[in-house]
Enzyme design. Sequence first.
Site, mmCIF file in Angstrom:
data_model
loop_
_atom_site.group_PDB
_atom_site.id
_atom_site.type_symbol
_atom_site.label_atom_id
_atom_site.label_comp_id
_atom_site.label_asym_id
_atom_site.label_seq_id
_atom_site.Cartn_x
_atom_site.Cartn_y
_atom_site.Cartn_z
ATOM 1 N N GLY A 1 -2.781 9.890 0.743
ATOM 2 C CA GLY A 1 -3.036 9.353 1.844
ATOM 3 C C GLY A 1 -4.463 8.495 2.066
ATOM 4 N N HIS B 1 5.329 0.130 -1.018
ATOM 5 C CA HIS B 1 5.909 0.086 -2.131
ATOM 6 C C HIS B 1 4.935 -0.562 -3.117
ATOM 7 C CE1 HIS B 1 8.968 0.838 -4.829
ATOM 8 N NE2 HIS B 1 8.308 -0.191 -5.603
ATOM 9 N N GLU C 1 -2.639 -2.685 -0.313
ATOM 10 C CA GLU C 1 -1.672 -1.788 -0.118
ATOM 11 C C GLU C 1 -2.519 -2.047 1.404
ATOM 12 O OE1 GLU C 1 0.915 0.990 -2.571
ATOM 13 O OE2 GLU C 1 -1.017 0.904 -2.541
HETATM 14 C C1 GRF Z 1 1.483 3.993 -2.352
HETATM 15 O O1 GRF Z 1 1.084 2.786 -4.484
HETATM 16 C C2 GRF Z 1 1.789 3.461 -2.131
HETATM 17 O O2 GRF Z 1 2.947 2.444 -2.736
HETATM 18 C C3 GRF Z 1 3.184 4.210 -2.277
HETATM 19 O O3 GRF Z 1 2.813 5.782 -2.469
HETATM 20 C C4 GRF Z 1 1.777 5.161 -2.804
HETATM 21 C C5 GRF Z 1 1.136 5.958 -1.595
HETATM 22 O O4 GRF Z 1 -0.452 6.360 -2.244
HETATM 23 N N1 GRF Z 1 4.142 4.471 -1.923
HETATM 24 P P1 GRF Z 1 -1.392 7.099 -0.856
HETATM 25 O O5 GRF Z 1 -1.153 8.237 -0.850
HETATM 26 O O6 GRF Z 1 -1.483 6.468 0.516
HETATM 27 O O7 GRF Z 1 -3.459 7.606 -1.371
#
Ligand code: GRF
Length: 213
Positions: free
Chosen positions: A15, A110, A175
């Site tokens: 998360g 992603h 991200e």
């Molecule tokens: C991220 O790398 C996202 O791109 C992928 O899943 C991962 C989630 O990480 N879809 P987190 O649980 O938000 O730390």
Amino acid sequence: MSERFPIAVLVSGTGTNLQALLDTVHGDEVEIVAVASSVVGVSALARAEQHGVPVGVFERAAYADRAERDEALANWLTERGARLVVLAGYMELLGAPFLDRFPGAVINVHPSLLPAFPGMHAVEQALAYGVKVFGVTVHFVDAGVDSGVVILQGAVELADAREPEEVLAALRPLEHTLLPRAVALFAAGALAVDPENPRRIAIRAGDARTAGE
Ligand code: GRF
């Protein structure tokens, strides 16, 4: 300011992307009104609870099939008033009936430059391919696997990367910037399909605060 735009976040694990949303747009231009996990006991749920956000767990095994799970999930998110559903490390596929409940309002982050390396283990796929530039895509979700229209992308050059952990560490800040930015743009009504190319999202000028790179 105007009323906060209600969003839901779906998670399955750590998360950190949820945390980025909680720390930036939540309580500002949006309100996270629900966090739903496909897995019980994950730290994403604790992050939501720490911010007083209602949480729900929708384990696949608790339902007769995926369609039944999707319906229960969609019902709960609708009851909570969500107008955008954000997949932030959600490790389950969502069927067309779920997507029809939130038309044009489900987005995902992603860890690759789509359309390269969709699906599971994107970073491992990219390393195995030998790419020199890695990246992140925030996109609308359609019924395919990571095939929906691109909203935002960011890239980082890592010519000598060998380990997935190294790449993921470099991608995480991207991200955590791009996902809140895309959410803020959606909430502001600043994302529009280009009439000349429905695969292309135009970002309305005037939203430079969140749109600017
Ligand atoms: C991220 O790398 C996202 O791109 C992928 O899943 C991962 C989630 O990480 N879809 P987190 O649980 O938000 O730390």
